[in-house]
Write a protein that holds these residues in place. Structure first.
Motif, PDB file in Angstrom:
ATOM      1  N   ARG A 161       0.837  -1.194   0.000  1.00 52.24           N
ATOM      2  CA  ARG A 161       0.000   0.000   0.000  1.00 52.24           C
ATOM      3  C   ARG A 161       0.874   1.246   0.000  1.00 52.24           C
ATOM      4  O   ARG A 161       1.942   1.265   0.579  1.00 52.24           O
ATOM      5  CB  ARG A 161      -0.871   0.040   1.254  1.00 52.24           C
ATOM      6  N   LEU A 162       0.381   2.263  -0.659  1.00 49.08           N
ATOM      7  CA  LEU A 162       0.991   3.589  -0.625  1.00 49.08           C
ATOM      8  C   LEU A 162      -0.044   4.552  -0.087  1.00 49.08           C
ATOM      9  O   LEU A 162      -1.171   4.584  -0.601  1.00 49.08           O
ATOM     10  CB  LEU A 162       1.375   4.054  -2.031  1.00 49.08           C
ATOM     11  N   ASN A 163       0.297   5.305   0.951  1.00 49.64           N
ATOM     12  CA  ASN A 163      -0.585   6.388   1.352  1.00 49.64           C
ATOM     13  C   ASN A 163       0.052   7.702   0.888  1.00 49.64           C
ATOM     14  O   ASN A 163       1.171   7.712   0.360  1.00 49.64           O
ATOM     15  CB  ASN A 163      -0.852   6.371   2.866  1.00 49.64           C
ATOM     16  N   GLU A 164      -0.655   8.803   1.089  1.00 49.67           N
ATOM     17  CA  GLU A 164      -0.149  10.085   0.586  1.00 49.67           C
ATOM     18  C   GLU A 164       1.200  10.437   1.196  1.00 49.67           C
ATOM     19  O   GLU A 164       2.105  10.892   0.483  1.00 49.67           O
ATOM     20  CB  GLU A 164      -1.152  11.197   0.892  1.00 49.67           C
ATOM     21  N   ARG A 165       1.333  10.238   2.490  1.00 47.68           N
ATOM     22  CA  ARG A 165       2.580  10.613   3.154  1.00 47.68           C
ATOM     23  C   ARG A 165       3.757   9.801   2.620  1.00 47.68           C
ATOM     24  O   ARG A 165       4.828  10.350   2.335  1.00 47.68           O
ATOM     25  CB  ARG A 165       2.442  10.420   4.658  1.00 47.68           C
ATOM     26  N   LEU A 166       3.571   8.486   2.495  1.00 40.54           N
ATOM     27  CA  LEU A 166       4.651   7.640   1.994  1.00 40.54           C
ATOM     28  C   LEU A 166       5.003   8.008   0.556  1.00 40.54           C
ATOM     29  O   LEU A 166       6.178   8.082   0.189  1.00 40.54           O
ATOM     30  CB  LEU A 166       4.263   6.162   2.090  1.00 40.54           C
ATOM     31  N   LEU A 167       3.997   8.254  -0.257  1.00 40.79           N
ATOM     32  CA  LEU A 167       4.259   8.606  -1.657  1.00 40.79           C
ATOM     33  C   LEU A 167       5.051   9.908  -1.736  1.00 40.79           C
ATOM     34  O   LEU A 167       6.029  10.008  -2.487  1.00 40.79           O
ATOM     35  CB  LEU A 167       2.943   8.721  -2.432  1.00 40.79           C
ATOM     36  N   ARG A 168       4.664  10.896  -0.947  1.00 42.30           N
ATOM     37  CA  ARG A 168       5.427  12.153  -0.921  1.00 42.30           C
ATOM     38  C   ARG A 168       6.868  11.900  -0.474  1.00 42.30           C
ATOM     39  O   ARG A 168       7.815  12.461  -1.032  1.00 42.30           O
ATOM     40  CB  ARG A 168       4.763  13.165   0.010  1.00 42.30           C
ATOM     41  N   ASP A 169       7.028  11.071   0.556  1.00 38.26           N
ATOM     42  CA  ASP A 169       8.378  10.749   1.036  1.00 38.26           C
ATOM     43  C   ASP A 169       9.224  10.114  -0.065  1.00 38.26           C
ATOM     44  O   ASP A 169      10.411  10.426  -0.214  1.00 38.26           O
ATOM     45  CB  ASP A 169       8.319   9.799   2.235  1.00 38.26           C
ATOM     46  N   LEU A 170       8.615   9.216  -0.845  1.00 40.39           N
ATOM     47  CA  LEU A 170       9.351   8.565  -1.938  1.00 40.39           C
ATOM     48  C   LEU A 170       9.762   9.580  -3.004  1.00 40.39           C
ATOM     49  O   LEU A 170      10.890   9.556  -3.496  1.00 40.39           O
ATOM     50  CB  LEU A 170       8.512   7.446  -2.551  1.00 40.39           C
ATOM     51  N   PHE A 171       8.837  10.474  -3.357  1.00 41.82           N
ATOM     52  CA  PHE A 171       9.172  11.511  -4.345  1.00 41.82           C
ATOM     53  C   PHE A 171      10.306  12.393  -3.838  1.00 41.82           C
ATOM     54  O   PHE A 171      11.250  12.703  -4.575  1.00 41.82           O
ATOM     55  CB  PHE A 171       7.948  12.380  -4.655  1.00 41.82           C
ATOM     56  N   LEU A 172      10.229  12.809  -2.586  1.00 42.03           N
ATOM     57  CA  LEU A 172      11.240  13.720  -2.041  1.00 42.03           C
ATOM     58  C   LEU A 172      12.586  13.041  -1.874  1.00 42.03           C
ATOM     59  O   LEU A 172      13.640  13.663  -2.099  1.00 42.03           O
ATOM     60  CB  LEU A 172      10.754  14.316  -0.721  1.00 42.03           C
ATOM     61  N   PHE A 173      12.572  11.766  -1.507  1.00 42.86           N
ATOM     62  CA  PHE A 173      13.832  11.030  -1.400  1.00 42.86           C
ATOM     63  C   PHE A 173      14.465  10.879  -2.778  1.00 42.86           C
ATOM     64  O   PHE A 173      15.676  11.058  -2.945  1.00 42.86           O
ATOM     65  CB  PHE A 173      13.586   9.678  -0.741  1.00 42.86           C
ATOM     66  N   ASN A 174      13.632  10.589  -3.777  1.00 45.45           N
ATOM     67  CA  ASN A 174      14.129  10.485  -5.151  1.00 45.45           C
ATOM     68  C   ASN A 174      14.772  11.808  -5.574  1.00 45.45           C
ATOM     69  O   ASN A 174      15.867  11.832  -6.145  1.00 45.45           O
ATOM     70  CB  ASN A 174      12.977  10.117  -6.087  1.00 45.45           C
ATOM     71  N   ARG A 175      14.088  12.912  -5.281  1.00 45.33           N
ATOM     72  CA  ARG A 175      14.634  14.243  -5.590  1.00 45.33           C
ATOM     73  C   ARG A 175      16.001  14.445  -4.943  1.00 45.33           C
ATOM     74  O   ARG A 175      16.955  14.863  -5.592  1.00 45.33           O
ATOM     75  CB  ARG A 175      13.662  15.317  -5.089  1.00 45.33           C
ATOM     76  N   ASP A 176      16.091  14.129  -3.647  1.00 50.71           N
ATOM     77  CA  ASP A 176      17.333  14.379  -2.913  1.00 50.71           C
ATOM     78  C   ASP A 176      18.501  13.540  -3.447  1.00 50.71           C
ATOM     79  O   ASP A 176      19.620  14.039  -3.576  1.00 50.71           O
ATOM     80  CB  ASP A 176      17.128  14.101  -1.422  1.00 50.71           C
ATOM     81  N   VAL A 177      18.214  12.274  -3.760  1.00 49.45           N
ATOM     82  CA  VAL A 177      19.281  11.421  -4.300  1.00 49.45           C
ATOM     83  C   VAL A 177      19.734  11.935  -5.656  1.00 49.45           C
ATOM     84  O   VAL A 177      20.936  11.990  -5.949  1.00 49.45           O
ATOM     85  CB  VAL A 177      18.822   9.944  -4.399  1.00 49.45           C
ATOM     86  N   LEU A 178      18.779  12.359  -6.485  1.00 48.02           N
ATOM     87  CA  LEU A 178      19.136  12.852  -7.819  1.00 48.02           C
ATOM     88  C   LEU A 178      19.887  14.180  -7.758  1.00 48.02           C
ATOM     89  O   LEU A 178      20.822  14.404  -8.535  1.00 48.02           O
ATOM     90  CB  LEU A 178      17.886  12.982  -8.694  1.00 48.02           C
TER      91      LEU A 178
END
Length: 199
Positions: free
Chosen positions: A65-82
């Motif tokens: 499952r993905l909730n809004e908070r987790l999905l945002r966290d994944l997007f932001l982590f992806n941003r930071d790594v990139l």
């Protein structure tokens, strides 16, 4: 038989064939795939490790499952790594084949971001970005419905990288790209909960 079974299950999970939270019955999946239960269970356990599947004690396997908070966290982590990767990458090391051949939008995004991470020389960054791409794949499948300019947007970033545009501009693009998706997190989650019949 394990690798084809694993790849087949992973492809279905990534493209949102099953709605989030759906129970995955190993015996039923084995029948569908024409294999024994053992490679299915082995594959599901591997996918638990990749966080595409959840193992619920006493209940078995379920689509993660993905909730809004987790999905945002994944997007932001992806941003930071990139952002970190683009700071150390050599544009000449970027694999230019990310745009070659017929490829669906989510796969092109994954390939470009993986290429950027690889060009940074950091194996850990590449591994993190590829794992994030797997978890974000189903959401990226929705981008063409939710973001009118998504194809142009990703092409623009590829051009920035190839032309070695300054880091401030690249970071601004990465921030905007991911911020927009964070704003749409509730819509992504709503549609992903609907499964393959979403309109």
């Amino acid at each position: 038989m394990i690798e084809p079974t694993y790849q087949g299950l992973k492809a279905r999970l990534k493209t949102g064939v099953w709605p989030m939270g759906m129970r995955l019955e190993a015996a039923k999946l084995a029948d569908e795939l024409g294999v024994s239960v053992t490679p299915v269970r082995d594959s599901l356990n591997r996918l638990v490790g990749e966080r595409l599947v959840e193992l619920w004690p006493g209940e078995g396997y379920r689509v993660a499952r993905l909730n809004e908070r987790l999905l945002r966290d994944l997007f932001l982590f992806n941003r930071d790594v990139l952002i970190r990767a683009t700071a150390t990458m050599a544009a000449s090391d970027l694999d230019s084949n990310w745009v070659e051949g017929p490829m669906l939008y989510p796969d092109r995004v994954a390939r470009l971001f993986s290429g950027v991470a690889a060009a940074s020389g950091s194996a850990a960054a590449k591994e993190a970005v590829e794992a994030l791409s797997d978890r974000l794949h189903a959401a990226r499948c929705l981008d063409p419905e939710l973001i009118a300019q998504c194809e142009i947007e990703i092409e623009m970033f590829g051009q920035m990288i190839r032309n070695n545009v300054n880091s401030t501009t690249r970071n601004s693009w990465l921030a905007s790209y991911h911020d927009l998706r964070c704003e749409l997190a509730s819509e992504y989650v709503f549609r992903l909960e609907q499964g393959p019949l979403r309109s």
